[in-house]
Design a protein around this motif. Structure first.
Motif, PDB file in Angstrom:
ATOM      1  N   GLY A 155       0.847  -1.124   0.067  1.00  0.00           N
ATOM      2  CA  GLY A 155       0.123  -0.057   0.153  1.00  0.00           C
ATOM      3  C   GLY A 155       0.899   1.152   0.027  1.00  0.00           C
ATOM      4  N   GLY A 156       2.243   1.230   0.036  1.00  0.00           N
ATOM      5  CA  GLY A 156       2.717   2.300   0.043  1.00  0.00           C
ATOM      6  C   GLY A 156       2.872   3.113  -1.275  1.00  0.00           C
ATOM      7  N   LEU A 168       3.616   7.178  -3.698  1.00  0.00           N
ATOM      8  CA  LEU A 168       3.995   8.659  -3.869  1.00  0.00           C
ATOM      9  C   LEU A 168       2.565   9.146  -4.103  1.00  0.00           C
ATOM     10  N   VAL A 169       2.623  10.379  -2.765  1.00  0.00           N
ATOM     11  CA  VAL A 169       1.204  10.931  -2.865  1.00  0.00           C
ATOM     12  C   VAL A 169       1.518  12.302  -2.729  1.00  0.00           C
ATOM     13  N   GLN A 170       0.539  13.232  -2.901  1.00  0.00           N
ATOM     14  CA  GLN A 170       0.882  14.871  -2.611  1.00  0.00           C
ATOM     15  C   GLN A 170       0.254  14.842  -1.377  1.00  0.00           C
ATOM     16  N   ALA A 171       0.799  16.159  -0.871  1.00  0.00           N
ATOM     17  CA  ALA A 171       0.329  16.456   0.567  1.00  0.00           C
ATOM     18  C   ALA A 171      -1.160  16.553   0.511  1.00  0.00           C
ATOM     19  N   GLY A 172      -1.846  16.200   1.855  1.00  0.00           N
ATOM     20  CA  GLY A 172      -3.309  16.300   1.815  1.00  0.00           C
ATOM     21  C   GLY A 172      -3.764  14.747   1.365  1.00  0.00           C
ATOM     22  N   ASN A 173      -3.430  14.278   0.659  1.00  0.00           N
ATOM     23  CA  ASN A 173      -4.146  12.832   0.344  1.00  0.00           C
ATOM     24  C   ASN A 173      -3.710  11.796   1.196  1.00  0.00           C
ATOM     25  N   SER A 174      -4.174  10.581   0.633  1.00  0.00           N
ATOM     26  CA  SER A 174      -4.325   9.562   1.659  1.00  0.00           C
ATOM     27  C   SER A 174      -3.937   8.421   1.110  1.00  0.00           C
ATOM     28  N   LEU A 175      -3.611   7.541   2.010  1.00  0.00           N
ATOM     29  CA  LEU A 175      -3.056   5.919   1.591  1.00  0.00           C
ATOM     30  C   LEU A 175      -3.634   4.958   2.735  1.00  0.00           C
ATOM     31  N   ARG A 176      -3.659   3.885   2.146  1.00  0.00           N
ATOM     32  CA  ARG A 176      -3.973   2.775   3.488  1.00  0.00           C
ATOM     33  C   ARG A 176      -2.910   1.594   3.128  1.00  0.00           C
ATOM     34  N   LEU A 177      -1.984   1.508   4.165  1.00  0.00           N
ATOM     35  CA  LEU A 177      -1.207   0.301   4.226  1.00  0.00           C
ATOM     36  C   LEU A 177      -1.645  -0.933   5.105  1.00  0.00           C
ATOM     37  N   SER A 178      -1.550  -2.005   4.192  1.00  0.00           N
ATOM     38  CA  SER A 178      -2.046  -3.220   4.739  1.00  0.00           C
ATOM     39  C   SER A 178      -1.048  -4.020   5.361  1.00  0.00           C
ATOM     40  N   CYS A 179      -1.205  -4.895   6.450  1.00  0.00           N
ATOM     41  CA  CYS A 179      -0.160  -5.807   6.973  1.00  0.00           C
ATOM     42  C   CYS A 179      -1.043  -7.348   6.969  1.00  0.00           C
ATOM     43  N   ALA A 180      -0.633  -8.167   6.345  1.00  0.00           N
ATOM     44  CA  ALA A 180      -1.022  -9.428   6.149  1.00  0.00           C
ATOM     45  C   ALA A 180      -0.246 -10.348   6.942  1.00  0.00           C
ATOM     46  N   ALA A 181      -0.703 -11.552   7.593  1.00  0.00           N
ATOM     47  CA  ALA A 181      -0.233 -12.612   8.254  1.00  0.00           C
ATOM     48  C   ALA A 181      -0.423 -13.780   7.846  1.00  0.00           C
ATOM     49  N   PRO A 182      -0.159 -14.195   6.303  1.00  0.00           N
ATOM     50  CA  PRO A 182      -0.531 -15.426   5.752  1.00  0.00           C
ATOM     51  C   PRO A 182      -0.208 -16.686   6.693  1.00  0.00           C
ATOM     52  N   GLY A 183      -1.214 -17.542   6.931  1.00  0.00           N
ATOM     53  CA  GLY A 183      -0.915 -18.616   7.754  1.00  0.00           C
ATOM     54  C   GLY A 183      -1.075 -18.657   9.095  1.00  0.00           C
TER      55      GLY A 183
END
Length: 130
Positions: free
Chosen positions: A8-9, A11-26
């Protein structure tokens, strides 16, 4: 080790949004407290946010409080870091980490130390342009 897979990382402009994900398979994400940390260029890695083992407690660094939200989806076995109103100072490599129930503790101070966590993701780059 339990591998944590981040995504989910970008490059974005200031003021925008991102969502990072963290999966734990198994594995079962609800068996762990999940923390998010970040390392800015030339700086040490620092605590950003965490969600408790029960999922009922969330904790944030002052610098992100009100802008970032940590959640988890048990059905998807994934934790998330929603990042809104991003600022150039948020530019960093972001890491998720998981702490087994044997380390149970409570309160903000419990979650901010790296020593709590057993497993780490590989990191994902977030770059915020002005």
């Amino acid at each position: 080790q339990v591998p944590l897979v981040e995504s989910g990382g970008g490059l974005v402009q200031a003021g925008n949004s991102l969502r990072l994900s963290c999966a734990a398979p198994g594995r079962i994400i609800s068996d762990y407290a999940v923390g998010w940390f970040r390392r800015a260029p030339g700086k040490e890695r620092v605590f950003v946010a965490a969600i408790s083992w029960s999922g009922k407690g969330t904790y944030y660094a002052e610098s992100v409080k009100g802008r970032f939200t940590v959640t988890r989806d048990i059905a998807k076995n994934t934790a998330y870091l929603q990042m809104n109103s991003l600022e150039p100072d948020d530019t960093a490599v972001y890491y998720c980490a998981a702490a087994g129930i044997q380390h149970y503790c409570s309160g903000y101070g419990c979650y901010i130390g790296e020593e709590l966590y057993d497993y780490w993701g590989q990191g994902t780059q977030v770059t915020v342009s002005s």
